[in-house]
Design a protein around this motif. Structure first.
Motif, PDB file in Angstrom:
ATOM      1  N   LEU A  53      -0.385  -3.152  -7.046  1.00  0.00           N
ATOM      2  CA  LEU A  53      -0.908  -2.742  -5.898  1.00  0.00           C
ATOM      3  C   LEU A  53      -1.880  -3.906  -5.412  1.00  0.00           C
ATOM      4  CD1 LEU A  53      -0.778   0.957  -5.191  1.00  0.00           C
ATOM      5  CD2 LEU A  53       1.168  -0.699  -4.343  1.00  0.00           C
TER       6      LEU A  53
ATOM      7  N   ARG B 183       5.028   2.353   0.655  1.00  0.00           N
ATOM      8  CA  ARG B 183       5.741   2.576   0.126  1.00  0.00           C
ATOM      9  C   ARG B 183       6.517   4.236   1.145  1.00  0.00           C
ATOM     10  NH1 ARG B 183       5.996   1.509  -5.241  1.00  0.00           N
ATOM     11  NH2 ARG B 183       4.630   0.169  -4.827  1.00  0.00           N
TER      12      ARG B 183
ATOM     13  N   ALA C 142      -5.906   3.193   6.822  1.00  0.00           N
ATOM     14  CA  ALA C 142      -5.161   3.242   5.841  1.00  0.00           C
ATOM     15  C   ALA C 142      -5.145   2.001   4.941  1.00  0.00           C
ATOM     16  CB  ALA C 142      -3.773   3.406   6.831  1.00  0.00           C
ATOM     17  N   GLY C 143      -5.225   2.342   4.199  1.00  0.00           N
ATOM     18  CA  GLY C 143      -5.699   0.773   2.485  1.00  0.00           C
ATOM     19  C   GLY C 143      -6.618  -0.433   3.473  1.00  0.00           C
TER      20      GLY C 143
ATOM     21  N   VAL D 115       1.117  -1.496   0.249  1.00  0.00           N
ATOM     22  CA  VAL D 115       0.241  -0.099   0.267  1.00  0.00           C
ATOM     23  C   VAL D 115       1.448   1.229   0.449  1.00  0.00           C
ATOM     24  CG1 VAL D 115      -1.514  -0.507   0.977  1.00  0.00           C
ATOM     25  CG2 VAL D 115      -0.104  -0.405   2.656  1.00  0.00           C
ATOM     26  N   ASP D 116      -0.189   2.148  -0.105  1.00  0.00           N
ATOM     27  CA  ASP D 116       1.069   3.206  -0.821  1.00  0.00           C
ATOM     28  C   ASP D 116       1.716   3.825   0.504  1.00  0.00           C
ATOM     29  OD1 ASP D 116       0.644   4.038  -3.403  1.00  0.00           O
ATOM     30  OD2 ASP D 116      -1.195   4.984  -2.956  1.00  0.00           O
ATOM     31  N   TRP D 117       0.815   3.294   2.491  1.00  0.00           N
ATOM     32  CA  TRP D 117       0.959   4.076   3.117  1.00  0.00           C
ATOM     33  C   TRP D 117       2.560   3.772   3.412  1.00  0.00           C
ATOM     34  CZ3 TRP D 117       2.613   2.275   7.935  1.00  0.00           C
ATOM     35  CH2 TRP D 117       2.779   2.975   9.504  1.00  0.00           C
TER      36      TRP D 117
END
Lengths: 310, 268
Positions: free
Chosen positions: B134, A221, B43-44, A217-219
């Motif tokens: 992703l 990353r 978050a996600g 996930v972006d976080w």
């Protein structure tokens, strides 16, 4: 009729605002975990365990983020915020582990709750509770549910490496992860490098690059990118420190600051860290500015005795 | 058969007139609101949470429809005294019960089908712009067709609950029927505990009684594969088929009992 409804609604909102101003709700009231038994919650939520897990996960994220924000605000203002307004337990992230434990009991395959939860738990105060032991316990709970999940083994290795500085155990976990089904091929060299050069900045870089590669996930990353920038900053500080030391060693040098170094043609100008904030010199030591996005830099762990130099 | 179909269509039309399908609007608003808010709150895991929320909403909305309409299917006719004009027509009482049941099942099928489409639409919106790398890390693809298995089993469970509500509706008051149906719903999800009752009690009689209850009460936990599907775990088709067979037989028991009770009921 509609006007009347609107007027009454606005009146109700106004009265509520006045009441909240006069009798503010203490934050402590919100920070209570009525049910701590995951088994009990599983029963109470009938066929809706997964949704209950999602709600607890959202609560854990909000709790972590909220507490983090409060502590950061306190740090930024020298006097700190009104201490009575914040639940003391919130300063210690007391509810973080119970919330994550409930989340993963309600939904034992909640992958991100284990992985992010471990990151939240291991972060040192004030960014987190600094409970590397609980981070490992959470990941091991995940491994009991999914024994073939190499990501959890890698994360346990990471906690041992980055926060506990136990490189032998970290290397053992990376090695175990590399043998799990579908494990990426970079885990084996990571295990070897960790064992040979644990604590070395180069192996730290290798580890964060590996995490960046496998970030789901972006976080995560962004976290890896942030850590890599911090490592770059550490390299730059070392180089700058050598210049400063040379300057200080020269006889009759003027008072030390970046301008003096530039006048002495030792530097082209005021050096900036990778986030674009100027470095500062404190008592002859180059360091990162507290205003920098990269502040605070990670503490450099000791190397394994006998490990090869970087 | 024609009579049953006619009654079923009337029940469906009545539910449309009663604005039961309005719940679809609530569902759509809930899903759209959630898809926006969840991205801000967590978050996600947006896709996992939307799947969980969507499946739970399908189940809860369906449960309310099944219970609150199911309990009134027969008792409302008796209360409004429209049962007399119905029974005066050339139809058998069992056809009335079967038709009412089929009509409510039709309402549920339409509701659930629309909700499933809405859920997939929200998931399409959520994955818009998410890089494939992703998406690969997710436990299951966002538009996983296996979601349909979970939704289908929710429908089967709701058909069973509708039969329970209808059964109680043939001889009890609406409030009592609702309480009993909800009671069966809760007990149905705890029935696994009854099976292991002997491990927590010393009395062999109590253990035998609990064991008997386990076989008599509907086992609703078997229809819950939501978590499995969301996490991309396989759901064996044999398991699905056996669960459906169990539901069909249990529904049969309830409908035949309801028909029997209703056919002997005196409306004078």
């Amino acid at each position: 009729m509609l006007t009347l409804v609107a007027v009454l609604m606005a009146g109700a909102a106004r009265v509520e605002a006045v009441r909240e101003r006069r009798y503010p709700t203490s934050e402590q009231a919100d920070e209570t975990l009525y049910l701590r038994s995951g088994t009990m919650l599983r029963r109470l939520t009938l066929a809706y365990n997964a949704l209950a897990a999602d709600l607890y996960w959202i609560r854990a994220v909000q709790y972590y983020g909220g507490t983090n924000r409060i502590l950061r605000a306190e740090q930024e203002t020298a006097a700190g915020t009104d201490a009575t307004a914040v639940d003391p337990a919130r300063r210690r992230f007391d509810l973080l582990y119970p919330l994550l434990d409930l989340t993963t009991t309600l939904d034992p395959r909640f992958n991100i709750a284990y992985r992010f939860g471990a990151i939240f738990l291991a972060e040192p105060y004030p960014a987190g509770p600094g409970r590397a032991d609980l981070a490992i316990a959470l990941l091991q709970k995940g491994l009991r549910e999914r024994p073939d999940k190499w990501e959890y083994m890698q994360d346990i290795g990471f906690v041992y490496y980055w926060w506990i500085h136990d490189y032998k155990t970290a290397a053992a976990w990376f090695d175990r992860a590399s043998k799990a089904p579908n494990a990426p091929n970079w885990l084996r060299p990571l295990a070897a490098t960790t064992l040979a050069q644990g604590g070395d900045r180069r192996s730290s870089r290798l580890m964060w690059e590996s995490i960046l590669q496998s970030a789901e996930v972006d976080w995560l990353r962004q976290q890896a990118e942030h850590r890599l920038l911090q490592l770059n900053a550490l390299d730059q500080i070392d180089a700058l420190q050598r210049i400063v030391d040379r300057f200080l060693a020269s006889p009759g040098h003027p008072p030390l600051d970046w301008a003096a170094l530039a006048r002495a043609r030792m530097l082209p100008g005021r050096p900036l860290d990778p986030s674009g904030t100027p470095y500062v010199i404190q008592d002859g030591k180059v360091t990162i500015a507290p205003a920098s996005k990269l502040f605070p830099l990670p503490t450099e762990p000791d190397k394994i005795p006998g490990s090869s130099p970087s | 058969m024609k009579a049953i179909a006619a009654i079923a269509i009337n029940v469906f039309r009545e539910s449309v007139r009663d604005k039961v399908l309005y719940n679809l609007v609530f569902f759509a608003i809930l899903m759209m609101g959630a898809s926006y808010l969840i991205g801000q709150l967590t978050a996600g895991q947006d896709v996992k949470i939307i799947k969980d929320l969507g499946l739970v909403s399908v189940s809860v909305f369906g449960l309310f429809i099944a219970v609150f309409i199911g309990i009134g299917l027969v008792s409302k006719e008796v209360e409004r005294r429209s049962i007399y004009s119905l029974l005066a027509k050339p139809i058998h009482r069992y056809q009335l019960v079967a038709g009412k049941y089929a009509g409510l099942v039709l309402t549920l099928v339409v509701n659930i089908a629309v909700m499933a489409l809405a859920l997939y639409a929200v998931l399409v919106y959520l994955i818009w712009g998410v890089p494939p790398i992703l998406q690969k890390a997710w436990d299951a693809p966002a538009l996983d067709p296996a979601l349909l298995i979970a939704i289908f089993l929710i429908l089967v469970e709701l058909m069973l609950i509708t039969a329970i509500a209808l059964f109680f509706s043939t001889f009890s008051t609406p409030i009592l029927s609702a309480a009993l149906t909800f009671g069966f719903f809760v007990a149905g999800h705890f029935s696994g505990d009854l099976r292991n009752f002997e491990q927590v009690v010393d009395s062999p009689t109590a253990a035998r009684l609990a064991g008997a209850l386990y076989w008599v009460l509907p086992n609703l936990a078997q229809f819950d594969v939501k978590a499995q599907v969301v996490h991309g775990q396989p759901v064996p088709m044999g398991d699905v088929a056996l669960s459906c067979a169990y539901a069909a037989l249990y529904i049969g028991v309830l409908l035949v009992s309801a028909m029997f009770i209703f056919s002997r009921r005196d409306f004078k």
